[in-house]
Design a protein around this motif. Structure first.
Motif, mmCIF file in Angstrom:
data_model
loop_
_atom_site.group_PDB
_atom_site.id
_atom_site.type_symbol
_atom_site.label_atom_id
_atom_site.label_comp_id
_atom_site.label_asym_id
_atom_site.label_seq_id
_atom_site.Cartn_x
_atom_site.Cartn_y
_atom_site.Cartn_z
ATOM 1 N N ARG A 1 -16.577 18.098 16.146
ATOM 2 C CA ARG A 1 -15.508 18.842 15.461
ATOM 3 C C ARG A 1 -15.292 20.195 16.130
ATOM 4 N NH1 ARG A 1 -17.211 17.875 10.781
ATOM 5 N NH2 ARG A 1 -18.555 19.673 10.552
ATOM 6 N N LYS B 1 -15.981 20.965 19.236
ATOM 7 C CA LYS B 1 -15.404 20.711 20.551
ATOM 8 C C LYS B 1 -13.902 20.474 20.432
ATOM 9 C CE LYS B 1 -15.684 17.517 24.435
ATOM 10 N NZ LYS B 1 -16.335 16.304 24.945
ATOM 11 N N GLN B 2 -13.503 19.651 19.467
ATOM 12 C CA GLN B 2 -12.083 19.370 19.297
ATOM 13 C C GLN B 2 -11.309 20.625 18.902
ATOM 14 O OE1 GLN B 2 -10.650 16.422 20.120
ATOM 15 N NE2 GLN B 2 -8.773 17.589 19.910
ATOM 16 N N GLU B 3 -11.912 21.478 18.073
ATOM 17 C CA GLU B 3 -11.255 22.732 17.700
ATOM 18 C C GLU B 3 -11.070 23.643 18.912
ATOM 19 O OE1 GLU B 3 -13.700 24.289 14.574
ATOM 20 O OE2 GLU B 3 -12.893 22.884 13.093
ATOM 21 N N ASP C 1 -8.214 22.149 20.979
ATOM 22 C CA ASP C 1 -6.925 22.441 20.336
ATOM 23 C C ASP C 1 -6.530 23.899 20.519
ATOM 24 O OD1 ASP C 1 -6.767 19.806 19.519
ATOM 25 O OD2 ASP C 1 -7.426 20.214 17.469
ATOM 26 N N SER D 1 -1.233 19.743 20.864
ATOM 27 C CA SER D 1 -2.355 18.805 20.835
ATOM 28 C C SER D 1 -1.869 17.480 20.268
ATOM 29 C CB SER D 1 -3.496 19.361 19.995
ATOM 30 O OG SER D 1 -3.103 19.444 18.649
ATOM 31 N N ARG E 1 -3.009 15.816 17.864
ATOM 32 C CA ARG E 1 -3.081 15.798 16.403
ATOM 33 C C ARG E 1 -1.821 16.372 15.753
ATOM 34 N NH1 ARG E 1 -9.063 17.767 14.567
ATOM 35 N NH2 ARG E 1 -10.178 15.958 15.314
#
Length: 80
Positions: free
Chosen positions: A59, A61-63, A66, A76, A78
């Protein structure tokens, strides 16, 4: 963690002889500590804690990804 907190409250109430806890057996008062040990042993043996840590890192890493995409002006996946 909740078992540990319940155990500490129960221990304090038993030691200070407050309320109905003062009449309880020490086995009952100390049982949340045993339940905490059992919970931690199960969580470590089953991989529950490791999976939660992996999910937390994914989570984060994804933040970061983004945030970097937003800073570069890219959308992104998402947010499409």
């Amino acid at each position: 963690m909740y078992f540990l907190l319940i155990g500490l409250v129960g221990l304090a109430l038993k030691y200070l002889e407050i309320g109905p806890v003062a009449a309880w057996s020490w086995w009952v008062v100390l049982s949340p500590f045993a339940l905490a040990v059992v919970w931690w042993a199960w969580a470590d043996a089953s991989g529950y804690t490791k999976q939660r840590e992996i999910d937390k890192m994914a989570r984060r890493k994804q933040e970061r990804i983004d945030k970097q995409r937003d800073a570069m002006g890219m959308l992104s996946k998402r947010r499409k």
